[in-house]
Design an enzyme around this catalytic site. Structure first.
Site, mmCIF file in Angstrom:
data_model
loop_
_atom_site.group_PDB
_atom_site.id
_atom_site.type_symbol
_atom_site.label_atom_id
_atom_site.label_comp_id
_atom_site.label_asym_id
_atom_site.label_seq_id
_atom_site.Cartn_x
_atom_site.Cartn_y
_atom_site.Cartn_z
ATOM 1 N N ASP A 46 31.066 -59.056 -25.117
ATOM 2 C CA ASP A 46 29.920 -58.442 -24.883
ATOM 3 C C ASP A 46 28.823 -59.211 -23.875
ATOM 4 O OD1 ASP A 46 28.851 -60.609 -26.437
ATOM 5 O OD2 ASP A 46 29.187 -59.506 -28.284
ATOM 6 N N ASP A 53 25.047 -60.290 -22.569
ATOM 7 C CA ASP A 53 23.544 -60.659 -22.971
ATOM 8 C C ASP A 53 22.973 -60.607 -21.580
ATOM 9 O OD1 ASP A 53 24.111 -60.525 -25.697
ATOM 10 O OD2 ASP A 53 24.711 -62.762 -25.395
ATOM 11 N N ASP A 59 22.083 -73.407 -26.520
ATOM 12 C CA ASP A 59 22.691 -74.601 -27.295
ATOM 13 C C ASP A 59 23.580 -75.460 -26.602
ATOM 14 O OD1 ASP A 59 24.402 -72.407 -27.031
ATOM 15 O OD2 ASP A 59 24.996 -71.949 -28.871
HETATM 16 P P1 ATP Z 1 30.397 -65.023 -28.195
HETATM 17 O O1 ATP Z 1 31.549 -65.151 -27.219
HETATM 18 O O2 ATP Z 1 30.789 -65.645 -29.547
HETATM 19 O O3 ATP Z 1 29.529 -63.719 -28.208
HETATM 20 P P2 ATP Z 1 28.085 -66.410 -27.184
HETATM 21 O O4 ATP Z 1 27.896 -67.810 -26.463
HETATM 22 O O5 ATP Z 1 27.642 -65.150 -26.376
HETATM 23 O O6 ATP Z 1 29.362 -66.231 -27.677
HETATM 24 P P3 ATP Z 1 26.036 -65.250 -28.907
HETATM 25 O O7 ATP Z 1 25.834 -65.668 -30.369
HETATM 26 O O8 ATP Z 1 26.313 -63.984 -28.499
HETATM 27 O O9 ATP Z 1 27.151 -66.402 -28.509
HETATM 28 O O10 ATP Z 1 24.746 -65.958 -28.350
HETATM 29 C C1 ATP Z 1 24.354 -65.828 -26.868
HETATM 30 C C2 ATP Z 1 23.630 -66.930 -26.177
HETATM 31 O O11 ATP Z 1 22.538 -67.307 -26.964
HETATM 32 C C3 ATP Z 1 24.602 -68.227 -26.330
HETATM 33 O O12 ATP Z 1 25.521 -68.368 -25.239
HETATM 34 C C4 ATP Z 1 23.322 -69.181 -26.384
HETATM 35 O O13 ATP Z 1 22.950 -69.279 -24.975
HETATM 36 C C5 ATP Z 1 22.259 -68.606 -27.098
HETATM 37 N N1 ATP Z 1 22.314 -69.052 -28.356
HETATM 38 C C6 ATP Z 1 22.690 -68.406 -29.436
HETATM 39 N N2 ATP Z 1 22.748 -69.065 -30.507
HETATM 40 C C7 ATP Z 1 22.251 -69.835 -30.402
HETATM 41 C C8 ATP Z 1 21.716 -71.190 -31.271
HETATM 42 N N3 ATP Z 1 21.735 -71.175 -32.300
HETATM 43 N N4 ATP Z 1 20.899 -72.097 -30.514
HETATM 44 C C9 ATP Z 1 20.601 -72.020 -29.380
HETATM 45 N N5 ATP Z 1 21.121 -70.869 -28.429
HETATM 46 C C10 ATP Z 1 21.775 -70.125 -28.941
HETATM 47 MG MG MG Z 2 27.652 -63.073 -27.172
#
Ligand code: ATP
Ligand code: MG
Length: 454
Positions: free
Chosen positions: A73, A75, A149
């Protein structure tokens, strides 16, 4: 003393933590394949940019693009406020969870748009352990980057110029396959303990190494996860188990000391020698299904993870004199109650689990109308898959699974022939394992309890 130490570490990290100017990489340097970028995500950044705002694809999508993996997905991060974003799109909804974000919908695809967050976590409301409860201040892009993060999750991609903005050395870490938290690890875990679970998930999923300083505090700080609302831990656990790398994730959790005493589910799963083969098979199955793009039901997954705990209690209730079917329901109640307290198992998932478990003794009734009735069960497929897992793990005789495979595939006459065939004796699972072995498979009179099924 500790404060002083943290300040000195903070001082040391200051350069990277306060970097306001990103490294900018062009297409030749980063090598992102534009074909992997969602056209809808591009539409969102373009619309925002045309309205005069900054807008970038951000987070996990950029990380995956840099690894040449198709992101699941997308963002988008912008300096437009949620209200301003909402006005630019026909199907856009502001949703306020921990952070306010905007969901922009295009058919089935959802693009999450977030406004750059400010760096002012100091003034944000926290719980008594330092966990940030709410923090909705908006800020500059570099402040947004520092609040993310991991370095590899803090990069921004502009589809219009095809450039990547890297504030914290994410590119270098991607190349070195290193997972590194931004800022002071202890402080970041305290703000949000779920990050400890995220480290593990990403390390296992990407086959990255966790940087020593990022990993070091985890074993000590692990109990902080207890203070996180159960529903959020559950969401993260589900992501972990459905990442396509569930087995690797659980092994990594154990390695980081995260499984012990804090997530009751994991204690059960990782420390039950009898169930290990079953759980390993179940997770390998789940991982394979996810990799093939097949759906996985959380109910089935959790039913598998907790089966051996149910089995143990089921046997105990029977040993205490309960009939098999009520004993199974009592065991299911015990296990589900213990888990829902901490794990916030949603009601639907819990009821799916119960269905799958309750169906198991019914597979043993291979007489009369019973098997035909079972064929009509709405969750037959899940129950049958579960039965096959039990066979594959050696818990019950493989003959029972084979019989059901044949029965489900056979025509009317074939089914009658199968029913006429005398089942081999060793396939009963209702009686405790020890007794089964000693008695060569003979059932207690009540163990078959043909009519006791609820
Ligand atoms: P996935 O492939 O699982 O979607 P993702 O990195 O996109 O991995 P998400 O949970 O969708 O994870 O979060 C999107 C973004 O938001 C992360 O890449 C990070 O930059 C930020 N983020 C998400 N959760 C946190 C957190 N708990 N603390 C700090 N930043 C976060
Ligand atoms: Mg994501």
């Amino acid at each position: 003393m500790i404060k002083k130490l943290i300040r000195s570490i903070l001082g040391k990290n200051k350069k990277s933590a306060s970097s306001t100017e990103p490294t900018v990489l062009g297409p030749k340097q980063h090598g992102i394949d534009p074909q992997l970028v969602s056209p809808n995500a591009i539409r969102v950044t373009q619309t925002l940019q045309e309205a005069g705002f900054k807008a970038f694809i951000v987070g996990g999508a950029v990380r995956d693009l840099l690894l040449a993996v198709k992101p699941k997905d997308f963002d988008v991060a912008t300096n437009a406020t949620p209200e301003q974003v909402k006005q630019l799109f026909r199907r856009a909804f502001i949703i306020g969870r921990r952070f306010q974000i905007v969901h922009v919908m295009f058919g089935q695809e959802l693009i999450e748009v977030t406004t750059f967050r400010g760096a002012s976590a100091d003034s944000a409301p926290k719980d008594e352990h330092g966990r940030v409860l709410r923090d909705n201040t908006f800020g500059e892009q570099h402040e947004d980057a520092v609040r993310r993060d991991f370095t590899i999750n803090a990069m921004y991609y502009d589809p219009a110029t095809q450039s990547v903005l890297d504030y914290h050395g994410g590119i270098a870490d991607i190349r070195a396959k290193t997972l590194r938290i931004i800022g002071v690890p202890e402080a970041r875990y305290r703000e949000d303990p779920v990050r400890m679970l995220r480290v593990v998930r990403f390390a296992a999923k990407l086959s990255f190494t966790i940087d020593a300083a990022t990993s070091a505090p985890i074993a000590v700080m692990a109990p902080l996860i207890n203070n996180v609302p159960a529903a959020r831990v559950f969401d993260e656990m589900l992501k972990l188990l459905m990442s396509g790398h569930a087995l690797a994730c659980l092994q990594q959790l154990r390695k980081e000391g995260l499984h012990h005493g804090l997530l009751p589910l994991l204690d059960v799963v990782l420390e039950q020698p009898l169930g290990e083969k079953f759980v390993t098979l179940a997770l390998a199955n789940t991982d394979a299904r996810i990799k093939q793009g097949k759906p996985v039901s959380p109910g089935f997954l959790f039913a598998s993870l907790l089966w051996h705990q149910v089995l143990e209690k089921w046997h105990a209730y029977q040993a205490a004199g309960e009939y098999p079917i009520p004993a199974l329901h009592l065991a299911a109640d015990d296990v589900l109650n213990a888990q829902t307290e901490k794990l916030a198992l949603q009601r639907k998932i819990a009821s799916d689990m119960r269905d799958i478990w309750a169906m198991q003794p019914r597979f043993e009734r291979r007489v009369g109308k019973a098997p035909y009735k079972l064929l009509e069960h709405l969750r037959l497929r899940a129950g049958y898959d579960f039965l096959l897992l039990r066979c594959a793990s050696g818990e019950i005789d493989a003959e029972l699974g084979q019989w059901w495979t044949d029965f489900m595939q056979a025509d009317g006459a074939g089914r009658e022939a199968l029913l006429a065939r005398k089942p081999t004796e060793s396939s009963s699972a209702a009686a405790p394992a020890k007794k089964r072995k000693r008695r060569g498979g003979r059932r207690k009179p009540d163990a078959a309890a043909p009519d006791a099924e609820s």
